[in-house]
Design a protein around this motif. Structure first.
Motif, PDB file in Angstrom:
ATOM      1  N   MET A 123       0.829  -1.205   0.000  1.00 57.44           N
ATOM      2  CA  MET A 123       0.000   0.000   0.000  1.00 57.44           C
ATOM      3  C   MET A 123       0.866   1.260   0.000  1.00 57.44           C
ATOM      4  O   MET A 123       0.546   2.226  -0.679  1.00 57.44           O
ATOM      5  CB  MET A 123      -0.948  -0.016   1.195  1.00 57.44           C
ATOM      6  CG  MET A 123      -2.053  -1.061   1.093  1.00 57.44           C
ATOM      7  SD  MET A 123      -3.339  -0.629  -0.095  1.00 57.44           S
ATOM      8  CE  MET A 123      -4.192   0.656   0.812  1.00 57.44           C
ATOM      9  N   THR A 124       1.967   1.237   0.738  1.00 53.47           N
ATOM     10  CA  THR A 124       2.856   2.415   0.782  1.00 53.47           C
ATOM     11  C   THR A 124       3.440   2.699  -0.591  1.00 53.47           C
ATOM     12  O   THR A 124       3.490   3.856  -1.013  1.00 53.47           O
ATOM     13  CB  THR A 124       4.035   2.192   1.748  1.00 53.47           C
ATOM     14  OG1 THR A 124       3.772   1.103   2.602  1.00 53.47           O
ATOM     15  CG2 THR A 124       4.317   3.391   2.573  1.00 53.47           C
ATOM     16  N   ASP A 125       3.893   1.665  -1.277  1.00 54.14           N
ATOM     17  CA  ASP A 125       4.462   1.841  -2.612  1.00 54.14           C
ATOM     18  C   ASP A 125       3.394   2.311  -3.606  1.00 54.14           C
ATOM     19  O   ASP A 125       3.668   3.134  -4.482  1.00 54.14           O
ATOM     20  CB  ASP A 125       5.100   0.541  -3.105  1.00 54.14           C
ATOM     21  CG  ASP A 125       6.285   0.122  -2.254  1.00 54.14           C
ATOM     22  OD1 ASP A 125       6.913   0.990  -1.613  1.00 54.14           O
ATOM     23  OD2 ASP A 125       6.584  -1.093  -2.230  1.00 54.14           O
ATOM     24  N   LEU A 126       2.198   1.806  -3.452  1.00 49.57           N
ATOM     25  CA  LEU A 126       1.092   2.205  -4.318  1.00 49.57           C
ATOM     26  C   LEU A 126       0.756   3.677  -4.105  1.00 49.57           C
ATOM     27  O   LEU A 126       0.582   4.432  -5.065  1.00 49.57           O
ATOM     28  CB  LEU A 126      -0.119   1.307  -4.044  1.00 49.57           C
ATOM     29  CG  LEU A 126      -1.311   1.390  -4.977  1.00 49.57           C
ATOM     30  CD1 LEU A 126      -0.916   1.229  -6.426  1.00 49.57           C
ATOM     31  CD2 LEU A 126      -2.333   0.336  -4.577  1.00 49.57           C
ATOM     32  N   ALA A 127       0.703   4.110  -2.854  1.00 50.07           N
ATOM     33  CA  ALA A 127       0.425   5.524  -2.551  1.00 50.07           C
ATOM     34  C   ALA A 127       1.505   6.412  -3.156  1.00 50.07           C
ATOM     35  O   ALA A 127       1.208   7.454  -3.755  1.00 50.07           O
ATOM     36  CB  ALA A 127       0.329   5.740  -1.044  1.00 50.07           C
ATOM     37  N   ASP A 128       2.762   6.005  -3.027  1.00 46.85           N
ATOM     38  CA  ASP A 128       3.864   6.778  -3.605  1.00 46.85           C
ATOM     39  C   ASP A 128       3.745   6.852  -5.126  1.00 46.85           C
ATOM     40  O   ASP A 128       3.934   7.910  -5.723  1.00 46.85           O
ATOM     41  CB  ASP A 128       5.213   6.172  -3.230  1.00 46.85           C
ATOM     42  CG  ASP A 128       5.565   6.346  -1.762  1.00 46.85           C
ATOM     43  OD1 ASP A 128       4.910   7.166  -1.072  1.00 46.85           O
ATOM     44  OD2 ASP A 128       6.492   5.656  -1.295  1.00 46.85           O
ATOM     45  N   ALA A 129       3.421   5.732  -5.758  1.00 55.01           N
ATOM     46  CA  ALA A 129       3.312   5.686  -7.220  1.00 55.01           C
ATOM     47  C   ALA A 129       2.167   6.560  -7.730  1.00 55.01           C
ATOM     48  O   ALA A 129       2.234   7.096  -8.838  1.00 55.01           O
ATOM     49  CB  ALA A 129       3.117   4.245  -7.690  1.00 55.01           C
ATOM     50  N   LEU A 130       1.134   6.705  -6.920  1.00 53.23           N
ATOM     51  CA  LEU A 130      -0.038   7.478  -7.327  1.00 53.23           C
ATOM     52  C   LEU A 130       0.009   8.921  -6.836  1.00 53.23           C
ATOM     53  O   LEU A 130      -0.918   9.690  -7.084  1.00 53.23           O
ATOM     54  CB  LEU A 130      -1.317   6.804  -6.819  1.00 53.23           C
ATOM     55  CG  LEU A 130      -1.594   5.418  -7.391  1.00 53.23           C
ATOM     56  CD1 LEU A 130      -2.790   4.781  -6.703  1.00 53.23           C
ATOM     57  CD2 LEU A 130      -1.808   5.495  -8.884  1.00 53.23           C
ATOM     58  N   PHE A 131       1.067   9.279  -6.115  1.00 59.74           N
ATOM     59  CA  PHE A 131       1.218  10.627  -5.581  1.00 59.74           C
ATOM     60  C   PHE A 131       0.004  11.030  -4.750  1.00 59.74           C
ATOM     61  O   PHE A 131      -0.535  12.122  -4.888  1.00 59.74           O
ATOM     62  CB  PHE A 131       1.463  11.656  -6.702  1.00 59.74           C
ATOM     63  CG  PHE A 131       2.636  11.304  -7.557  1.00 59.74           C
ATOM     64  CD1 PHE A 131       3.927  11.459  -7.086  1.00 59.74           C
ATOM     65  CD2 PHE A 131       2.454  10.790  -8.833  1.00 59.74           C
ATOM     66  CE1 PHE A 131       5.025  11.123  -7.876  1.00 59.74           C
ATOM     67  CE2 PHE A 131       3.542  10.453  -9.629  1.00 59.74           C
ATOM     68  CZ  PHE A 131       4.825  10.619  -9.140  1.00 59.74           C
ATOM     69  N   THR A 132      -0.421  10.114  -3.885  1.00 60.99           N
ATOM     70  CA  THR A 132      -1.569  10.376  -3.025  1.00 60.99           C
ATOM     71  C   THR A 132      -1.217  10.006  -1.593  1.00 60.99           C
ATOM     72  O   THR A 132      -0.220   9.336  -1.342  1.00 60.99           O
ATOM     73  CB  THR A 132      -2.804   9.592  -3.516  1.00 60.99           C
ATOM     74  OG1 THR A 132      -3.956  10.042  -2.804  1.00 60.99           O
ATOM     75  CG2 THR A 132      -2.671   8.096  -3.325  1.00 60.99           C
TER      76      THR A 132
END
Length: 151
Positions: free
Chosen positions: A59-68
């Protein structure tokens, strides 16, 4: 106190063009995806998961990738989970971590929505630009993103 370094006419045109185009393209994308029953963040979540190994990302990597934010992503993933497009699981190598996993239904939904999304991106942004303009925007905005994420 030093005088501000005001924008000249060319810089002001670039800034206003960026604001207008960004808002209008985003509006087109949001309207299309809303008709498809997804938010832009939900769609991009499905895209990132589909491209990830085994269809899963922390989830942390996903948030970073989505800039959210992590909390904003948590809400969006919860909505995708309710729809059966994503499931959450414990991270394999970290018992405190959580991964988002694309389900078969999520992959199918992405396959349904993606053609219309691409058509909207083309109509709203790419088709009006020459290849040279596309390269210039990609390079320029890529540099901005790189600078801001390096902080």
């Amino acid at each position: 106190m030093d005088e501000p370094n005001w924008l000249d006419d060319g810089e002001m045109r670039a800034w206003h063009g960026f604001l207008a185009a960004g808002a209008l393209v985003n509006r087109e994308i949001e309207q299309h995806l809303k008709r498809e029953g997804l938010s832009h963040t939900q769609y991009e979540t499905l895209v990132r998961l589909a491209a990830a190994p085994d269809g899963e990302l922390r989830m942390t990597d996903l948030a970073d990738a989505l800039f959210t934010s992590k909390s904003g992503l948590t809400y969006q993933v919860a909505q995708l989970e309710k729809a059966g497009f994503v499931r959450r699981a414990a991270a394999p190598c970290d018992e405190r971590g959580v991964v988002a996993v694309l389900t078969a239904a999520g992959r199918h939904r992405l396959e349904q929505v993606a053609p219309g999304h691409v058509a909207t991106v083309r109509r709203a942004l790419l088709d009006v630009l020459t290849p040279a303009q596309q390269r210039a925007i990609a390079e320029g905005l890529g540099a901005v993103a790189q600078r801001l994420t390096a902080r």
